[in-house]
Design an enzyme around this catalytic site. Structure first.
Site, PDB file in Angstrom:
ATOM      1  CE1 TYR A 144      -3.613   2.608   0.663  1.00 23.04           C
ATOM      2  CE2 TYR A 144      -2.373   3.248   2.614  1.00 23.04           C
ATOM      3  CZ  TYR A 144      -3.393   3.482   1.706  1.00 23.04           C
ATOM      4  OH  TYR A 144      -4.201   4.593   1.854  1.00 23.04           O
ATOM      5  CG  ASP A 239       5.626   3.503   0.879  1.00 22.65           C
ATOM      6  OD1 ASP A 239       5.966   4.076   1.935  1.00 22.65           O
ATOM      7  OD2 ASP A 239       4.452   3.461   0.465  1.00 22.65           O
ATOM      8  CE  LYS A 267       1.084   4.419   8.580  1.00 22.95           C
ATOM      9  NZ  LYS A 267       1.083   3.899   7.226  1.00 22.95           N
TER      10      LYS A 267
HETATM   11  C1  PLP Z   1       0.416   4.410   5.937  1.00 24.88           C
HETATM   12  C2  PLP Z   1       1.131   4.176   4.675  1.00 24.88           C
HETATM   13  C3  PLP Z   1       1.013   5.063   3.589  1.00 24.88           C
HETATM   14  C4  PLP Z   1       0.023   6.194   3.583  1.00 24.88           C
HETATM   15  O1  PLP Z   1       0.306   7.130   4.550  1.00 24.88           O
HETATM   16  P1  PLP Z   1      -0.884   8.139   5.009  1.00 24.88           P
HETATM   17  O2  PLP Z   1      -0.190   9.066   5.960  1.00 24.88           O
HETATM   18  O3  PLP Z   1      -1.913   7.271   5.658  1.00 24.88           O
HETATM   19  O4  PLP Z   1      -1.383   8.807   3.799  1.00 24.88           O
HETATM   20  C5  PLP Z   1       1.804   4.857   2.482  1.00 24.88           C
HETATM   21  N1  PLP Z   1       2.660   3.833   2.421  1.00 24.88           N
HETATM   22  C6  PLP Z   1       2.795   2.951   3.429  1.00 24.88           C
HETATM   23  C7  PLP Z   1       3.778   1.848   3.314  1.00 24.88           C
HETATM   24  C8  PLP Z   1       2.025   3.083   4.580  1.00 24.88           C
HETATM   25  O5  PLP Z   1       2.133   2.178   5.551  1.00 24.88           O
END
Ligand code: PLP
Length: 427
Positions: A144, A239, A267
């Site tokens: 994601y 990511d 995060k």
């Molecule tokens: C949480 C997450 C996102 C999205 O971040 P948001 O702050 O919720 O938009 C993108 N990539 C990864 C791997 C994530 O865990």
């Protein structure tokens, strides 16, 4: 009329907010029941609207690595607030945070701060396309990267074909340049580069995936991603929104010893405030506006309160021994759960890295999304609600990872293992 305060709030929320929540997984749709409305949180715990205490293994989906309300972070935020909430003009604190992050992630020479992981991943993608002058991207099923249109896509039929949108409102044309491959599938990876290598702008991956529970890219797979990107002039984009400063001080790239071209963060770097970032080598980052032709901007980017929160958090986690202790604690949880499951004859596998973990009601650790999703939903839901009833809060969906914070103590871990043992025994 319901009389549990969570039920009352949920009813009120559903009248004014779609599904009663501002992000879908919070609604408990997969597991059923009423979401707990959080009243306050401290350390490893939060209390819901009924005053019930929970050991929190979500930690806002990763950011709360120090636990809730760490005194040094609270103090930094309070001080920042007094000096102003937002200026729309540069501040010294943004430089400090940039310097602090770059010092820990040597693959990056420059960084840009944004407000959410979605925004960071979307911008990294645009930058990859702008810097290479190519349009195709590779992503992996089960990873994601936020909800930008081009990334809301699942595999089409057949090998190395272009994807189908996973959301209404995303026209197929918008994802027609996104190739979706199976995670850890070397043959598909090779084929994608053989077929489209000269057109691929970037390959985006969660190198330790936390959005299909917890699945590691094998060392060979991560290495091959790096080699093929280099060979074909595509950018390797890690990511690390979830893994950055969560699996270790140098992220998944440190764990796997692979150097990506671009890194996406979020995060933990905001410590619970809306803050995310993306970065990479100077030559690529200088393609961004105002220096280069790739446009990217944000009214609240580098927000002074968020950067204060992030900086104070980074200062704590950079202290010697922080990750050793966090990882040992997380491992003790995972090992305890494994023993409890084994003792009760429950099929179970689990893994962890730093303060991030995952477990499966499967005999072996899955290597890709399709295998993760073979988990029996009813069994997971029984475990989820059993834990919830016993004051333990894990993610309300079987495809999410779990998070331990520095505030979790041995008693919390022991109580969690015991709760799981009771549930395994019954089922
Ligand atoms: C949480 C997450 C996102 C999205 O971040 P948001 O702050 O919720 O938009 C993108 N990539 C990864 C791997 C994530 O865990």
């Amino acid at each position: 009329m319901p009389d549990n305060p969570n039920d009352i709030l949920f009813e009120r929320a559903r009248a004014v907010i779609p599904g009663g929540v501002n992000s879908p997984v919070r609604a408990f749709r997969a597991v059923g029941g009423t979401p707990r409305f959080v009243q306050r949180a401290q350390g490893a715990y939060f209390w819901d609207a009924a005053g019930q205490r929970y050991i929190d293994y979500i930690g806002s989906w990763g950011p709360m690595i120090l636990g809730h309300g760490h005194p040094a972070v609270v103090e930094a935020v309070q001080r920042a607030v007094i000096d102003g909430f937002s200026f729309g003009a540069p501040t010294e604190r943004e430089i400090e945070l940039a310097e602090a992050i770059l010092a820990l992630l040597p693959s990056m020479e420059m960084i840009r701060l944004v407000s959410s992981g979605t925004e960071a991943a979307m911008s990294a993608l645009r930058l990859a396309r702008g810097a290479t002058g190519r349009k195709y991207i590779i992503k992996f099923e089960g990873c994601y990267h936020g909800h930008a249109d081009a990334l809301l896509v699942k595999a089409g039929s057949g090998l190395a074909t272009f994807g189908n949108p996973t959301s209404a409102g995303v026209p197929p044309e918008v994802v027609q340049h996104t190739l979706v491959l199976e995670y850890n599938n070397l043959a598909q990876l090779e084929e994608a580069f053989t077929l489209h290598g000269q057109e691929i702008a970037g390959l985006m991956i969660e190198a330790i995936a936390g959005n299909m529970n917890f699945v590691r890219a094998s060392a060979a797979f991560a290495k091959r991603c790096r080699e093929l990107c280099t060979q074909h002039g595509a950018l390797l984009i890690f990511d690390e929104v979830m893994t950055g400063f969560r699996v270790g001080l140098h992220g998944a790239q440190g764990v796997l010893d692979v150097r990506p071209d671009l890194t996406v963060l979020g995060k933990v770097i905001g410590g619970g405030m809306p803050l995310a970032a993306f970065g990479g080598p100077r030559a690529i980052m200088e393609q961004l506006a105002p220096l280069g032709p790739v446009y990217q901007a944000g009214t609240l980017s580098g927000n002074p309160v968020a950067t204060a929160c992030g900086l104070a958090t980074l200062k704590e986690i950079a202290k010697p021994g922080f990750y050793e202790s966090l990882a040992a604690k997380t491992r003790s949880l995972v090992d305890g759960l494994k023993s409890a499951a084994a003792a009760e004859g429950q099929p179970f596998s689990a893994d962890s890295e730093g303060g991030m973990f995952g477990f499966f009601l499967l005999n072996e650790l899955p290597q890709n999304y399709a295998t993760v999703m073979t988990t029996d939903g009813a069994s997971f839901n029984r475990l989820f609600h059993g834990l919830l009833d016993r004051g333990v809060y894990i993610a309300p969906a079987l495809y999410e990872a779990g998070f331990v914070s520095a505030a979790h103590c041995d008693d919390d871990i022991a109580a969690t293992i015991e709760a799981a043992r009771q549930i395994f025994r019954k089922s």
